[in-house]
Motif scaffolding. Sequence first.
Motif, short mmCIF file in Angstrom:
data_model
loop_
_atom_site.label_atom_id
_atom_site.label_comp_id
_atom_site.label_asym_id
_atom_site.label_seq_id
_atom_site.Cartn_x
_atom_site.Cartn_y
_atom_site.Cartn_z
N ARG A 32 108.24 -6.15 -29.21
CA ARG A 32 109.48 -5.70 -29.83
C ARG A 32 109.67 -6.25 -31.24
N LEU A 33 109.18 -7.47 -31.47
CA LEU A 33 109.42 -8.12 -32.77
C LEU A 33 108.15 -8.25 -33.61
N GLY A 34 107.01 -7.83 -33.07
CA GLY A 34 105.76 -7.80 -33.83
C GLY A 34 105.16 -9.16 -34.14
N LEU A 35 105.56 -10.19 -33.42
CA LEU A 35 105.04 -11.54 -33.65
C LEU A 35 103.86 -11.78 -32.70
N THR A 36 102.71 -11.30 -33.10
CA THR A 36 101.55 -11.31 -32.22
C THR A 36 100.76 -12.61 -32.25
N GLY A 37 101.23 -13.60 -32.98
CA GLY A 37 100.59 -14.92 -32.94
C GLY A 37 100.71 -15.55 -31.57
N THR A 38 101.78 -15.26 -30.86
CA THR A 38 101.95 -15.73 -29.49
C THR A 38 101.03 -14.88 -28.62
N LYS A 39 100.08 -15.51 -27.98
CA LYS A 39 99.06 -14.79 -27.22
C LYS A 39 99.44 -14.65 -25.75
N ILE A 40 98.91 -13.62 -25.14
CA ILE A 40 99.04 -13.44 -23.70
C ILE A 40 97.69 -13.81 -23.10
N GLY A 41 97.70 -14.86 -22.29
CA GLY A 41 96.47 -15.31 -21.66
C GLY A 41 96.48 -14.99 -20.18
N CYS A 42 96.82 -15.99 -19.39
CA CYS A 42 96.77 -15.84 -17.94
C CYS A 42 97.99 -15.11 -17.35
N GLY A 43 99.11 -15.15 -18.04
CA GLY A 43 100.32 -14.54 -17.51
C GLY A 43 100.95 -15.31 -16.37
N GLU A 44 100.46 -16.53 -16.13
CA GLU A 44 100.95 -17.34 -15.01
C GLU A 44 101.38 -18.74 -15.42
N GLY A 45 101.38 -19.03 -16.72
CA GLY A 45 101.80 -20.35 -17.19
C GLY A 45 100.75 -21.43 -17.09
N ASP A 46 99.50 -21.04 -16.87
CA ASP A 46 98.44 -22.03 -16.71
C ASP A 46 97.65 -22.32 -17.98
N CYS A 47 97.58 -21.37 -18.92
CA CYS A 47 96.64 -21.53 -20.05
C CYS A 47 97.29 -22.02 -21.34
N GLY A 48 98.58 -21.82 -21.53
CA GLY A 48 99.26 -22.28 -22.73
C GLY A 48 99.11 -21.39 -23.95
N ALA A 49 98.41 -20.27 -23.83
CA ALA A 49 98.22 -19.38 -24.99
C ALA A 49 99.54 -18.81 -25.50
N CYS A 50 100.52 -18.72 -24.63
CA CYS A 50 101.81 -18.13 -24.99
C CYS A 50 102.85 -19.17 -25.37
N LEU A 135 94.76 -24.62 -22.72
CA LEU A 135 93.33 -24.54 -22.46
C LEU A 135 92.58 -23.99 -23.67
N CYS A 136 91.44 -24.60 -23.94
CA CYS A 136 90.56 -24.15 -25.02
C CYS A 136 89.15 -24.07 -24.46
N ARG A 137 88.50 -22.94 -24.68
CA ARG A 137 87.14 -22.78 -24.16
C ARG A 137 86.09 -22.97 -25.25
N CYS A 138 86.49 -23.19 -26.49
CA CYS A 138 85.54 -23.22 -27.59
C CYS A 138 85.29 -24.60 -28.18
N THR A 139 86.33 -25.39 -28.42
CA THR A 139 86.18 -26.59 -29.25
C THR A 139 85.85 -27.85 -28.48
N GLY A 140 86.12 -27.89 -27.20
CA GLY A 140 85.91 -29.12 -26.46
C GLY A 140 87.00 -30.14 -26.70
N TYR A 141 88.06 -29.77 -27.38
CA TYR A 141 89.27 -30.57 -27.60
C TYR A 141 89.13 -31.70 -28.62
N ALA A 142 87.96 -32.25 -28.85
CA ALA A 142 87.81 -33.40 -29.74
C ALA A 142 88.32 -33.08 -31.14
N LYS A 143 87.96 -31.93 -31.67
CA LYS A 143 88.38 -31.57 -33.03
C LYS A 143 89.89 -31.33 -33.09
N ILE A 144 90.44 -30.78 -32.02
CA ILE A 144 91.88 -30.55 -31.96
C ILE A 144 92.62 -31.89 -31.95
N ILE A 145 92.15 -32.81 -31.12
CA ILE A 145 92.77 -34.14 -31.06
C ILE A 145 92.61 -34.85 -32.39
#
Length: 155
Positions: A32-50, A135-145
Motif C-alpha cells: 500500500r505504501l511502496g516501502l519494499t525495503g521491509t522484506k517478507i521472509g518466512c511469514g511466521e516471525g522466525d527470520c527477522g526479514a520483516c 537470520l542471515c544465510r550469506c555473511t556468517g554474522y561476523a561482518k555484521i557484528i
Amino acid sequence: MSKTLITFTLNEQPTKIEVEPNLLLVDMLRDRLGLTGTKIGCGEGDCGACTVLLDGKTVNSCLILAVQADGHNVLTVEGLGTYDKLHPLQEAFIAEGAVQCGFCTPGMLLSAKSLLDENPQPTRQEIAKHISGNLCRCTGYAKIINAIEKVAHGQ
C-alpha cells in the motif's frame, strides 16, 4: 470487509491510510505504501526479514496487524537513511562488507539501531544476542557484528 482509518508516524512523517482489519503491517508497508525495503521472509516471525521499529522497539511486521500501528511511530529501513545521507550503521555495513545478498540487511540494520539506542556501547556478545532474531544465510554474522561494533565504539 470494512476499512479502518489509521493515523501514525511513518519514518517521521504523519501518515493516514484506510486498512482492512486483517491487513498485516508488512503488507501495508510494501503493497500500500511502496516501502519494499521491509522484506517478507518466512511469514511466521522466525527470520527477522520483516523487522521494523514500532515506537523504537523491534517487531516482526509479518506478525503485527496494520491497525496496531494506529497512534504509534513506525520506522522502516527507508527512514533510517537516504542515498545522499546514510545512517552510520549503513556506512559501517558497507565498509565492513556486512551486506551480501541484502535480504536480511534492512532487518539487521533496524535491530542494530534498536540495540544502540538502548545500549550505545554493547559488548560483542550483546550484539550477537540482540541480532539473533535476524537470520542471515550469506555473511556468517561476523561482518555484521563487526559493523555494529564499529558504530558502537565510534571507529
